[in-house]
Design an enzyme around this catalytic site. Structure first.
Site, PDB file in Angstrom:
ATOM      1  CB  CYS A 328      -0.891   0.006   1.232  1.00 22.15           C
ATOM      2  SG  CYS A 328      -1.764  -1.549   1.508  1.00 22.15           S
ATOM      3  CG  ASP A 330       0.694   5.509   3.786  1.00 23.98           C
ATOM      4  OD1 ASP A 330       1.402   6.400   3.323  1.00 23.98           O
ATOM      5  OD2 ASP A 330      -0.541   5.441   3.623  1.00 23.98           O
TER       6      ASP A 330
END
Ligand SMILES: *Cc1c(COP(=O)(O)O)cnc(C)c1O
Length: 402
Positions: A328, A330
């Site tokens: 993803c 982060d």
């Protein structure tokens, strides 16, 4: 406490007694460790190999993710004779960081950059009469001489001029009052390929240009791979980026170098996943057995590439843990089912670097991601704090932590 901190206003020196990486990172989610001792050792090893040939440290792209403002001054202190970047503004930033040695700009510059380039004492690669004239005018006003290099396109067909045009430009620049044509250069196309013999063809072309410009004394043609594979292309200086990071290009033998960068994170959460359940966006990872996955707070926004999802590995307690599901922006997940004991929140995961005798190299990450080691480290540009250390004692941190 270093003088350059006042100049940049961005760097933090730990106060008083030095803190260890473990202390500084106790409540950091993720970070990059830059081992200045390794960088200095690599410089020494390379200089030993090069004899009297200059080591030109290529610190473009924020020193391939290592952070040029701290690394370049450290390399200068370690004996690097000259620096290279690609864009003029990168050279300006090196001066802001306190670099005093010559800085060569390898890429394109606009004539409108001339005044700033002269003010910063940059050596531009000059590709046109316009740029040369602008440099001469700016240097004349400043009461200095602007050094330039001329680049020959010997077959890469990227930047530079064909032989005839390069010779003609060099002769023209030579006639300008405040310009000194210091260097003649080219760049190799196949330096790290299994078959790098095209370098011989390129060398022939370069030699032809050099023979017509015998008055240009400083010549340089080699990147890391060429420097390590082809001594005949060393000339006056070699432009080394990757090897300073302790990484050898593919198909390239070299001295014992130490990797300079590590990327680590602290596990943010550990959770059980039943057989057949899915993990991360798209639910693309579905274990066949009951599993435990750990959340790693690094994502593609940090340069940990999205195509490492379901392909890469991370070390936890020295055990290789496969990445589970998509990366993803982060964070991503890893399968820690096979790590002995209970992996918990706060435990260190190593994405790049070594841990308990195991190591993840930039070359391995590159293979998993379908790219090259340069791309893996140069992608580390975002928000991860960089902790500069020697032997685990942290000396500087950028950007400042709260
Ligand atoms: C980036 C670059 C280098 C350095 O290459 P490495 O393989 O990292 O040593 C040298 N010369 C030029 C022109 C470059 O663009």
């Amino acid at each position: 406490m270093r003088a350059r901190r006042e100049r940049t206003g961005q760097l933090v020196q730990t106060q008083g007694q030095q803190r260890t990486l473990g202390e500084v990172t106790r409540n950091l989610n993720s970070w990059i460790e830059v081992d200045l001792g390794a960088a200095e050792g690599n410089v020494r090893a390379l200089k030993g190999l090069l004899g009297g040939v200059e080591l030109i440290a290529v610190v473009k792209a924020n020193a391939y993710g290592a952070g040029a403002a701290v690394l370049a001054p450290a390399l200068e202190a370690a004996g690097v004779e000259r620096f290279a970047v690609v864009w003029p503004h990168e050279g300006y930033m090196l001066r802001q960081a306190g670099v005093t040695r010559p800085i060569l700009v390898l890429g394109h510059a606009f004539a409108a950059d001339a005044t700033q380039a002269v003010r910063a004492g940059l050596t531009l690669t000059c590709h046109s009469r316009d740029l040369g004239e602008a440099l001469s005018a700016a240097a004349g006003l400043a009461g200095v001489t602007a050094k330039v290099h001329v680049k020959v396109d010997t077959g890469l067909h990227r930047f530079g001029l064909e032989v005839d045009a390069a010779v003609e430009l060099a002769e023209y620049l030579r006639g300008l009052p405040h310009v000194e044509v210091e260097g003649l250069t080219t760049h190799m196309a196949n330096a790290d390929e299994a078959d790098d013999s095209f370098a011989e063809t390129q060398h022939e072309v370069f030699r032809a240009a050099a023979a017509r410009l015998p008055w240009i004394g400083y010549r340089h043609t080699a990147n890391s791979a060429t420097a390590l594979r082809r001594g005949e292309l060393h000339y006056s200086g070699v432009r080394v980026g990757l090897a300073i990071h302790g990484i050898l290009p593919p198909n390239t033998p070299g001295p014992a170098l130490r990797p300079m960068l590590a990327v680590r994170a602290r596990v943010a959460r550990v959770t059980d996943v039943a057989a057949g359940e899915g993990v991360s966006y798209g639910l693309t990872w579905r274990p066949e057995r009951p599993s435990r996955v750990a959340l790693i707070p690094v994502g593609y926004a940090d340069g940990w590439r999205r195509n490492l999802g379901n392909a890469g590995e991370v070390l936890v307690r020295g055990v290789r843990c496969p990445m589970a599901g998509r990366v993803c922006m982060d964070q991503f997940l890893v399968d820690v089912t096979d790590v002995p004991g209970e992996v918990g929140e706060g435990e260190v995961a190593t994405l790049l670097g070594s841990d308990e005798g195991e190591a993840i190299t930039a070359g391995a990450v590159a293979d998993w991601a379908g790219t090259i080691a340069w791309d893996v480290i140069a992608s580390l540009q975002g928000r991860l704090p960089r902790l500069y250390h020697r032997g685990g004692a942290v000396e500087e941190i950028t950007p400042p932590l709260w």
